[in-house]
Design a protein around this motif. Structure first.
Motif, mmCIF file in Angstrom:
data_model
loop_
_atom_site.group_PDB
_atom_site.id
_atom_site.type_symbol
_atom_site.label_atom_id
_atom_site.label_comp_id
_atom_site.label_asym_id
_atom_site.label_seq_id
_atom_site.Cartn_x
_atom_site.Cartn_y
_atom_site.Cartn_z
ATOM 1 N N THR A 358 0.804 -1.225 0.000
ATOM 2 C CA THR A 358 0.000 0.000 0.000
ATOM 3 C C THR A 358 0.838 1.276 0.000
ATOM 4 O O THR A 358 0.332 2.358 0.273
ATOM 5 N N TYR A 359 2.133 1.142 -0.289
ATOM 6 C CA TYR A 359 2.969 2.344 -0.298
ATOM 7 C C TYR A 359 3.669 2.476 -1.646
ATOM 8 O O TYR A 359 4.254 1.504 -2.095
ATOM 9 N N PRO A 360 3.676 3.640 -2.285
ATOM 10 C CA PRO A 360 2.989 4.863 -1.858
ATOM 11 C C PRO A 360 1.464 4.781 -1.964
ATOM 12 O O PRO A 360 0.771 5.575 -1.343
ATOM 13 N N ASP A 361 0.962 3.827 -2.769
ATOM 14 C CA ASP A 361 -0.491 3.674 -2.786
ATOM 15 C C ASP A 361 -0.829 2.212 -3.088
ATOM 16 O O ASP A 361 0.061 1.379 -3.259
ATOM 17 N N ALA A 362 -2.105 1.927 -3.167
ATOM 18 C CA ALA A 362 -2.566 0.541 -3.291
ATOM 19 C C ALA A 362 -2.293 -0.061 -4.677
ATOM 20 O O ALA A 362 -2.710 -1.174 -4.975
ATOM 21 N N GLY A 363 -1.563 0.679 -5.519
ATOM 22 C CA GLY A 363 -1.225 0.154 -6.839
ATOM 23 C C GLY A 363 0.183 -0.426 -6.907
ATOM 24 O O GLY A 363 0.629 -0.887 -7.965
ATOM 25 N N ARG A 364 0.901 -0.405 -5.803
ATOM 26 C CA ARG A 364 2.332 -0.736 -5.863
ATOM 27 C C ARG A 364 2.625 -2.131 -6.443
ATOM 28 O O ARG A 364 3.510 -2.291 -7.291
ATOM 29 N N PHE A 365 1.899 -3.149 -5.982
ATOM 30 C CA PHE A 365 2.150 -4.503 -6.505
ATOM 31 C C PHE A 365 2.061 -4.514 -8.034
ATOM 32 O O PHE A 365 2.882 -5.097 -8.734
ATOM 33 N N TRP A 366 1.011 -3.856 -8.516
ATOM 34 C CA TRP A 366 0.716 -3.951 -9.950
ATOM 35 C C TRP A 366 1.675 -3.093 -10.763
ATOM 36 O O TRP A 366 2.026 -3.428 -11.885
ATOM 37 N N GLU A 367 2.120 -1.995 -10.156
ATOM 38 C CA GLU A 367 3.130 -1.159 -10.798
ATOM 39 C C GLU A 367 4.416 -1.979 -10.983
ATOM 40 O O GLU A 367 5.045 -1.962 -12.039
ATOM 41 N N PHE A 394 -6.731 0.981 -9.047
ATOM 42 C CA PHE A 394 -5.310 0.793 -8.737
ATOM 43 C C PHE A 394 -4.706 -0.370 -9.514
ATOM 44 O O PHE A 394 -3.511 -0.447 -9.714
ATOM 45 N N VAL A 395 -5.536 -1.299 -9.916
ATOM 46 C CA VAL A 395 -5.048 -2.438 -10.693
ATOM 47 C C VAL A 395 -5.111 -2.104 -12.179
ATOM 48 O O VAL A 395 -4.187 -2.386 -12.939
ATOM 49 N N GLU A 396 -6.218 -1.478 -12.534
ATOM 50 C CA GLU A 396 -6.514 -1.337 -13.960
ATOM 51 C C GLU A 396 -5.577 -0.398 -14.694
ATOM 52 O O GLU A 396 -5.442 -0.472 -15.909
ATOM 53 N N LYS A 397 -4.912 0.488 -13.955
ATOM 54 C CA LYS A 397 -4.042 1.401 -14.705
ATOM 55 C C LYS A 397 -2.718 0.759 -15.132
ATOM 56 O O LYS A 397 -1.931 1.384 -15.810
ATOM 57 N N TYR A 421 -9.177 -11.526 -7.332
ATOM 58 C CA TYR A 421 -7.823 -11.822 -7.847
ATOM 59 C C TYR A 421 -7.944 -12.359 -9.284
ATOM 60 O O TYR A 421 -7.251 -11.913 -10.199
ATOM 61 N N TYR A 422 -8.857 -13.270 -9.451
ATOM 62 C CA TYR A 422 -9.014 -13.924 -10.750
ATOM 63 C C TYR A 422 -9.516 -12.940 -11.815
ATOM 64 O O TYR A 422 -8.939 -12.851 -12.904
ATOM 65 N N ASN A 423 -10.561 -12.189 -11.474
ATOM 66 C CA ASN A 423 -11.184 -11.328 -12.489
ATOM 67 C C ASN A 423 -10.461 -10.009 -12.688
ATOM 68 O O ASN A 423 -10.260 -9.574 -13.815
ATOM 69 N N VAL A 424 -10.078 -9.372 -11.584
ATOM 70 C CA VAL A 424 -9.535 -8.014 -11.709
ATOM 71 C C VAL A 424 -8.031 -8.056 -11.997
ATOM 72 O O VAL A 424 -7.545 -7.379 -12.897
ATOM 73 N N VAL A 425 -7.284 -8.876 -11.272
ATOM 74 C CA VAL A 425 -5.841 -8.950 -11.509
ATOM 75 C C VAL A 425 -5.559 -9.833 -12.731
ATOM 76 O O VAL A 425 -4.815 -9.460 -13.625
ATOM 77 N N GLY A 426 -6.186 -11.003 -12.762
ATOM 78 C CA GLY A 426 -5.890 -11.962 -13.838
ATOM 79 C C GLY A 426 -6.771 -11.799 -15.068
ATOM 80 O O GLY A 426 -6.605 -12.539 -16.038
ATOM 81 N N LYS A 427 -7.698 -10.832 -15.056
ATOM 82 C CA LYS A 427 -8.616 -10.563 -16.180
ATOM 83 C C LYS A 427 -9.324 -11.834 -16.645
ATOM 84 O O LYS A 427 -9.559 -12.054 -17.848
#
Ligand code: WTA
Length: 674
Positions: A358-367, A394-397, A421-427
């Motif tokens: 969650t640092y700097p924001d909730a998109g870090r893993f996906w970045e 945060f995931v979709e960008k 996880y399956y739908n949003v991260v793994g599409k």
């Protein structure tokens, strides 16, 4: 897993109490079959799984002899296994007359074919700082240097070295340097307190502790060196402290301290790997049990490495050239097996991440997934639950199109988090492997395989090759055959990655794992086998709780609480927590005449943080004028768990209690918990 005191759950507002979204153990309406193209290219497809599993059961020694060949042996083994689970004579040996070196298997043997390939990508806490790409050649050089530094400090084969470091490359260098010279490492998670660190240094009688000035995480810093100084006040004067520079923050310097960066500059960059027996200990890792203080789980050199490498390859369908990211901390077993040993034995590119989700924001893993083109991503359900509440944007960008396999570990995953996880991260395209295993097991024991399994959200599904799970009746200890059944989970046979003993206390090893259900390895977990024969882990059946995927013994938290001068008695249980999975619920009886105040509550929270570490801080404390006890004085935890869960209808038989009125009082006063 991995997220420690700095886990996502700690950086987010606490969710509403006791809204239980966690009950997951039903058969889903929908299963997810492997994509045919994926299955075709995978190491293992459905037919392949059946065939290989059967082979592993039909002739285990032949099967494991073949698997042993994935390592480079100095002297090949001629004997595959020698195992007994019989109480009084428990011994577990694999490949026992073979010799090898783990660092040579993780580094040297790759130099010729992939010396210039990246071995480790280090991603720092602050995304504005540069990531580091460390090739196998560079890894070799730095590990050799660290090995020589340790030898200069007097470390020899069989000596213990405690590692208390942030998630920096030096943590991997330190592990592999120990392995190279035959020293046994014991990593202490950087979120643990000085007291916990000191206990572990003494517990394994370490010669050296390796630490860093400070550990940055989530934009904050933990003063590791100063923690280590405090810990060492309670250790022998002869323990040396090797200090790695991470932030350059100020530290005090004592006569037992050595500057790693200076010494490494001078050190030779070659070091001959020491020939080790397959059964020599590779590392000790302290973990919580249902009673007493944490125990030192001992893993072996040959069997452990073969098993870590094999599970890494098959579970994640890892192929040459893939970029693998396990978000764990090397302070937990997941980091040992799936950041360092498994991936490097397979010549992979593995990511080491210093930060938090969650640092700097909730998109870090996906970045980070986009930036390093991650192919396999492995994390804990608690992190996913925290992130799914923050919004899909945060995931979709980020471009996550390189992802091929997603994994989870550490606790049961609820279907909501799985589906997100399956739908949003793994599409909707990427298989999820829900891996069930333990510190004691060295690697995965049950997991779907991405090219082979019809996925069921929330189920660990099927045994890994060579593993024979059984469901037992908890009372009669009889094997429950057939499907659609529930009981306690034991394993009927051994596998090379199994722990060998408890450091310094083989009797405790036998008693903990082999005495309740004689002849089997008792996992401490309950499970259900559904109508199709798939396994669902229902959680611990002992006094171990699982907070944000971290294992915690309720007894440890209790003994920390009663060590406070104002506390007479304490009982700790787990309760359902939306994000952490389980939270820590403490019933505290104060000394006569002590007033329960808000200030005292805060003081006790702080006290537990210092005694054990931030991960052990109670989420809720309820003042308890009395605790429900049997006439023989045993605390009835079953009742305390029910009150913590707000499940009063099911308090069960309270007639054996010494003072049944105590229960009414706890129920009436539960709203005062905080
Ligand atoms: C729990 C972590 C359900 C389980 C590798 C086990 C799980 C304990 C899963 C071990 C999973 C781990 N599904 N429960 N996929 N993975 N557990 O030693 O209760 O930190 O006994 O090892 O975590 O925790 P440990």
């Amino acid at each position: 897993m991995a997220h420690g005191s700095f886990c996502a759950a700690d950086t987010l507002p606490a969710p509403d109490f006791a809204e239980d979204h966690m009950t997951t153990h039903s058969n889903p309406d929908k299963t997810y079959a492997p994509d045919p193209a994926f299955a075709k290219a995978a190491h293992v497809d459905a037919a392949g799984y059946e065939k290989m599993y059967e082979a592993s059961m039909a002739d285990p020694d032949a099967f494991w002899a073949e698997q042993g060949k994935r390592l480079d042996w100095i002297k090949p083994f001629s004997k595959v296994s020698d195992v007994s689970f019989d109480l009084g004579n428990v011994h577990i040996k694999w490949y026992e007359d073979g010799t090898l070196n783990v660092a040579a298997n993780c580094i040297d043997r790759h130099l010729e074919t992939r010396g210039d390939q990246t071995a480790i990508i280090w991603e720092p806490d602050d995304p504005k700082d540069d990531a580091k790409h460390i090739t196998y050649k560079q890894l070799h050089r730095d590990v050799c240097k660290m090995a020589n530094v340790l030898e200069t400090l007097g470390v020899r084969k069989g000596d213990r070295v405690v590692i208390y470091l942030p998630m920096i490359p030096e943590a991997a260098y330190a592990m592999l340097a120990c392995a190279r010279i035959g020293a046994i490492h014991s990593i202490v998670f950087a979120g643990f307190s000085p007291d916990a660190l000191g206990a572990r240094i003494n517990g394994c009688d370490a010669k050296v502790v390796i630490t860093a000035d400070e550990a940055p995480r989530g934009g904050r810093k933990t003063a590791l060196k100063s923690n280590t100084d405090q810990a060492l006040l309670h250790c022998k004067d002869s323990v040396k402290c090797l200090v790695v520079k991470r932030t350059g923050g100020q530290t005090t310097w004592t006569s037992r301290d050595y500057d790693y960066n200076d010494m490494a500059m001078e050190a030779d960059d070659v070091s001959k790997p020491v020939e080790m027996n397959a059964e020599d200990p590779l590392f000790i890792l302290y973990t919580s049990g249902s009673t007493g203080q944490p125990k030192g789980v001992v893993h072996s050199t040959g069997g452990y490495l073969a098993y870590a490498a094999m599970t890494h390859q098959y579970t994640f369908d890892y192929h040459d050239g893939d970029v693998f990211w396990c978000t764990a901390d090397v302070g937990w077993v997941t980091g040992h097996s799936y950041i360092v040993y498994g991936p490097l034995a397979n010549g992979a590119t593995t990511i080491m991440f210093e930060g938090v989700p969650t640092y700097p924001d909730a998109g870090r893993f996906w970045e980070v997934c986009e930036k390093h083109k991650v192919n396999q991503f492995y994390t804990a359900p608690t992190a996913l639950r925290a992130l799914m509440g923050q919004g899909n944007e945060f995931v979709e960008k980020y471009d996550l199109s390189d992802l091929k396999v997603l994994g989870t570990v550490g606790e049961p995953i609820n279907p909501e988090a799985w589906t997100w996880y399956y739908n949003v991260v793994g599409k909707g395209k990427v298989p999820i492997v829900d891996t069930w295993w333990q510190t004691e097991t060295g690697g995965h024991l049950m997991t779907p395989l991405p090219g082979a399994t019809n996925l069921k959200p929330g189920s660990a599904q099927q045994p890994f090759f060579g593993i024979k799970p059984l469901v037992l009746d908890p009372q009669s200890a009889e094997v429950i055959e057939g499907n659609d059944v529930e009981g306690v989970l034991v394993i009927a046979n051994s596998w090379p990655g199994q722990m060998r003993t408890v450091w310094g206390d083989h009797e405790r090893f036998e008693k903990t794992y082999f005495s309740d259900y004689p002849g089997y390895y008792f996992t401490g977990d309950g499970c259900k086998r559904d109508a199709d024969g798939d396994y669902w882990i229902t959680g611990r059946v002992d006094d171990v709780i699982n907070v944000s995927g971290h294992r915690m013994g309720t007894a440890e938290v209790e003994s920390a609480l009663v060590a406070h001068e104002k506390v007479a008695e304490a009982a700790v249980v787990g309760y359902p927590h939306d994000i952490k999975g389980q939270g820590i619920y403490a019933y505290v009886t104060l000394m006569n005449g002590v007033e329960p105040t808000e200030e005292l509550r805060k003081e006790l929270e702080k006290w537990v943080r210092t005694e054990i570490g931030p991960i052990a801080k109670p989420d809720l404390i309820q003042w308890a004028p009395g605790l429900p006890k049997t006439r023989s004085g045993k605390i009835m935890r079953r009742i305390l768990r029910k009150i913590a869960e707000d499940d009063f209808g099911a308090l069960g038989d309270t007639s054996t209690l010494a003072e049944p009125a105590v229960v009414d009082d706890l129920v009436d006063n539960r709203m005062n918990r905080k």
